[in-house]
Design an enzyme around this catalytic site. Structure first.
Site, PDB file in Angstrom:
ATOM      1  CE  LYS A   1      -4.148   3.228  -4.763  1.00  0.00           C
ATOM      2  NZ  LYS A   1      -4.228   2.043  -5.606  1.00  0.00           N
TER       3      LYS A   1
ATOM      4  CB  SER B   1      -4.142  -1.534   0.358  1.00  0.00           C
ATOM      5  OG  SER B   1      -4.673  -0.306  -0.036  1.00  0.00           O
ATOM      6  CG  HIS B   2      -8.436  -0.821   0.994  1.00  0.00           C
ATOM      7  ND1 HIS B   2      -7.588  -0.855  -0.085  1.00  0.00           N
ATOM      8  CD2 HIS B   2      -9.415  -1.691   0.725  1.00  0.00           C
ATOM      9  CE1 HIS B   2      -8.046  -1.707  -0.982  1.00  0.00           C
ATOM     10  NE2 HIS B   2      -9.163  -2.234  -0.524  1.00  0.00           N
TER      11      HIS B   2
ATOM     12  CG  ASP C   1      -2.044   3.395  -1.883  1.00  0.00           C
ATOM     13  OD1 ASP C   1      -2.968   3.315  -1.050  1.00  0.00           O
ATOM     14  OD2 ASP C   1      -1.646   2.421  -2.555  1.00  0.00           O
ATOM     15  NE  ARG C   2      -7.572   2.006  -2.353  1.00  0.00           N
ATOM     16  CZ  ARG C   2      -8.511   1.117  -2.592  1.00  0.00           C
ATOM     17  NH1 ARG C   2      -9.702   1.269  -2.038  1.00  0.00           N
ATOM     18  NH2 ARG C   2      -8.281   0.086  -3.377  1.00  0.00           N
TER      19      ARG C   2
ATOM     20  CG  ASP D   1      -1.120   1.275   1.238  1.00  0.00           C
ATOM     21  OD1 ASP D   1      -2.299   1.654   1.266  1.00  0.00           O
ATOM     22  OD2 ASP D   1      -0.558   0.855   0.206  1.00  0.00           O
TER      23      ASP D   1
ATOM     24  CG  ASP E   1      -5.152   3.456   1.576  1.00  0.00           C
ATOM     25  OD1 ASP E   1      -4.296   4.353   1.591  1.00  0.00           O
ATOM     26  OD2 ASP E   1      -5.025   2.400   0.923  1.00  0.00           O
TER      27      ASP E   1
HETATM   28  C1  G1P Z   1      -8.709  -2.270  -6.052  1.00  0.00           C
HETATM   29  C2  G1P Z   1      -9.138  -1.089  -6.883  1.00  0.00           C
HETATM   30  C3  G1P Z   1      -8.041  -0.701  -7.852  1.00  0.00           C
HETATM   31  C4  G1P Z   1      -6.749  -0.436  -7.083  1.00  0.00           C
HETATM   32  C5  G1P Z   1      -6.420  -1.615  -6.194  1.00  0.00           C
HETATM   33  C6  G1P Z   1      -5.234  -1.324  -5.299  1.00  0.00           C
HETATM   34  O1  G1P Z   1      -8.440  -3.378  -6.884  1.00  0.00           O
HETATM   35  O2  G1P Z   1     -10.327  -1.365  -7.586  1.00  0.00           O
HETATM   36  O3  G1P Z   1      -8.443   0.433  -8.556  1.00  0.00           O
HETATM   37  O4  G1P Z   1      -5.691  -0.210  -7.964  1.00  0.00           O
HETATM   38  O5  G1P Z   1      -7.529  -1.933  -5.360  1.00  0.00           O
HETATM   39  O6  G1P Z   1      -5.462  -0.238  -4.450  1.00  0.00           O
HETATM   40  P1  G1P Z   1      -9.511  -4.542  -7.134  1.00  0.00           P
HETATM   41  O7  G1P Z   1      -9.905  -5.088  -5.778  1.00  0.00           O
HETATM   42  O8  G1P Z   1     -10.688  -3.900  -7.797  1.00  0.00           O
HETATM   43  O9  G1P Z   1      -8.792  -5.520  -8.006  1.00  0.00           O
HETATM   44 ZN    ZN Z   2      -3.652   1.558  -0.303  1.00  0.00          ZN
END
Ligand code: G1P
Ligand code: ZN
Length: 541
Positions: free
Chosen positions: A374, A110-111, A279-280, A277, A275
């Site tokens: 998302k 992800s990010h 999705d954000r 990948d 982000d």
């Molecule tokens: C974080 C975000 C959560 C999201 C997840 C994946 O998870 O808080 O809302 O679904 O990334 O993108 P966390 O690190 O808080 O477990």
């Molecule tokens: Zn992501």
């Protein structure tokens, strides 16, 4: 061929898949063990179709070839893989659904930062296009603890640069356009004609920051090619294996370049970012940042303006730490509003059962029943559609929203990379203190609720416990303490702060100022500084 292996400790997936440093993933057998454990747990996948792609980060190319060899040896009939190994998370979800695939594997952290010193990750999506349910994830983890062999085929690397079908072992590998399916889906939901007129009107400019991550090609196809925005509207649009050294998380801290551009004298009318990948999303007006919780509420309140949602919303859902702004909209619309644990997988059953249409999280995730993830590009298009119809600025739309529903002032304070034992001790102490809190008065008010959030899925009845400590006050204020499930180094403590402000005269107030009382109470209750040695959060969003 059958390769002998032994279990590797710690392959437990977190909030969204297995996420570790690249160095961990490069250990001999690490990826193979996890993928084989997944395939061992999946039932009746012989001859089935699997979707595979990733966010293009460092190690994506190697990992995909490994996944292909294991998939072939495990009897999959066909793999659909994005050209160049690329598929954003929402695009993977769209492809799984449109091709009615068995499931999909997305390679992404992800990010989190990428590159040889950065992070890597792998997640499995089921046939509905959504993240693997808890039970499956647990079963895969259990399997990693006993695994003693994996299956692979001996074959040369597949050329992922060229569209078309080749064979690996007895399995077909179809290299697909990573962008087209998703872009076509977007055209069915939004009024592309209205958005094209807005972008071509000459007095509306947008800036989309792809942060050198996966959304560059998607943004170029949709905003530039299909909607006629100037090329320069997409910045940092070339995906790079290390995201240009950046941290592709669209928030005011890491998307500082976008924020600076949007606060410039010559700022565009609309700014957005996504982000690693895809999705954000982050939405920024001229000199005005929209919080993700507000964004979800604004989209819900304006959904009738968008073709794909004009028939009305069946219901909405938000993760527990997300502000109650969308609850107020749901109440006004007379539709159900569900409160789920953190993580997109918890929206899956509600979406599949047709109980909700829109959902979102405070962590910059917004989406709908069009896929089961998302979707960053989707959120940006939704905003553009609303802007095109209303002809007002982003700020005017949000301020009007606050006038109608009140403002849920909100902030999240993250303490990243703290000592794991200290973070666990803090949470344990606070959990023990919860029963004594109701009725006690602090600066922000009298405590009316203090619990460790547990969720019973309204569709399948499954129960999930230990999802975050909630402390609610009589005036609607709230503090939530939670440990991250996606970090890769130490622990991350998240403190979520929220306060309701009905008074229009006070809607302009700075969030940190408005939340000062709650911030002090959070410290008083949890002793964050003493336990973690941190007097300030690392990231404030
Ligand atoms: C974080 C975000 C959560 C999201 C997840 C994946 O998870 O808080 O809302 O679904 O990334 O993108 P966390 O690190 O808080 O477990
Ligand atoms: Zn992501």
């Amino acid at each position: 061929m059958i390769v002998t292996t032994t279990p590797i400790a710690g392959q437990r997936p977190g909030t969204s898949g297995l996420r570790k440093s690249v160095q961990v993933f490069r250990q001999l057998g690490y990826l193979e063990n996890f993928v084989q454990s997944l395939f061992d747990v999946l039932e009746r996948h012989e001859g089935a179709t699997l979707v595979v792609g990733g966010d293009g980060r460092y190690f994506n190319d190697r990992a995909i070839q490994t996944v292909l060899r294991l998939a072939a040896a495990n009897g999959f009939g066909r793999v659909l893989v994005g050209q160049g190994g690329i598929l954003s998370t929402p695009a993977a979800s769209a492809v799984i659904r449109s091709r009615q695939a068995y499931g999909g594997i997305v390679l992404s952290a992800s990010h989190n930062p990428g590159g040889p010193e950065g992070d890597f990750g792998i997640k499995y999506n089921a046939g509905n296009g959504g993240p693997a349910p808890e039970a499956l994830t647990e079963a895969v983890y259990r399997r990693t603890q006993t695994i003693d062999r994996y299956f692979s085929v001996e074959s040369s690397d597949v050329d992922l640069g060229t569209l078309g079908t080749t064979q690996v072992g007895g399995m077909a590998v179809e290299v697909i356009d990573p962008v087209a399916t998703h872009a076509d889906l977007m055209e069915t939901l939004f009024d592309f004609g209205a958005i094209r007129r807005l972008l071509g009107s000459g007095d509306f400019r947008m800036r989309f920051d792809a942060m050198h991550a996966v959304t560059g090609p998607y943004a170029h196809e949709v905003f530039v090619k299909r909607l006629g925005a100037p090329e320069a509207s997409v910045v940092n649009g070339a995906p790079l294996p290390d995201f240009g050294g950046g941290h592709p998380d669209p928030n005011p801290t890491y998307a500082a370049e976008l924020v600076a551009a949007m606060f410039d004298d010559d700022a565009p009318d609309f700014g957005a970012a996504s982000d690693g990948d895809g999705d954000r999303n982050m939405i920024v007006g001229r000199r005005f940042i929209v919080t993700p919780s507000d964004s979800l509420a604004v989209l819900a309140a304006n959904a009738q303006l968008v073709p794909g949602y004009a028939a009305g919303l069946k219901g909405v859902a938000r993760s527990m730490p997300t502000s109650a702004a969308v609850d107020a909209v749901a109440a006004a619309l007379g539709i159900p509003c569900f409160e789920t644990p953190t993580g997109w997988k918890f929206f899956g059953n509600l979406l599949d059962a047709g109980r909700i249409t829109l959902c979102g999280e405070e962590s910059a995730g917004t989406g709908s029943d069009h896929v089961r993830e998302k979707d960053g590009l989707w959120a940006v298009l939704f905003w553009l559609n609303v802007l095109a119809v209303r002809g007002e600025s982003v700020e005017a739309i949000v301020r009007d929203h606050w006038r109608r529903f009140g403002r849920h002032v909100y902030s999240r304070h993250d303490y990243e990379g703290v000592d794991t034992a200290a973070a666990n001790a803090l949470m344990a102490r606070l959990r023990d203190a919860l029963p004594g809190l109701p009725g006690k008065t602090f600066g922000p008010g009298t405590v009316t609720l203090a619990d460790d959030f547990a969720y019973t899925d309204p569709v399948d009845g499954s129960v999930t416990t230990g999802q975050g400590l909630r402390i609610g006050f009589d005036n609607g204020s709230r503090i939530v303490f939670r440990l991250s499930g996606t970090g890769t180094a130490g622990a991350t403590l998240r403190v979520y702060l929220e306060r309701f402000e009905a008074d229009v005269q006070r809607h302009g107030i700075d969030a940190q100022q408005a939340l000062a009382g709650l911030i002090a109470t959070a410290e008083q209750l949890a002793g964050i500084a003493a336990t973690t040695g941190r007097s300030q959060p690392t990231v404030v969003t």
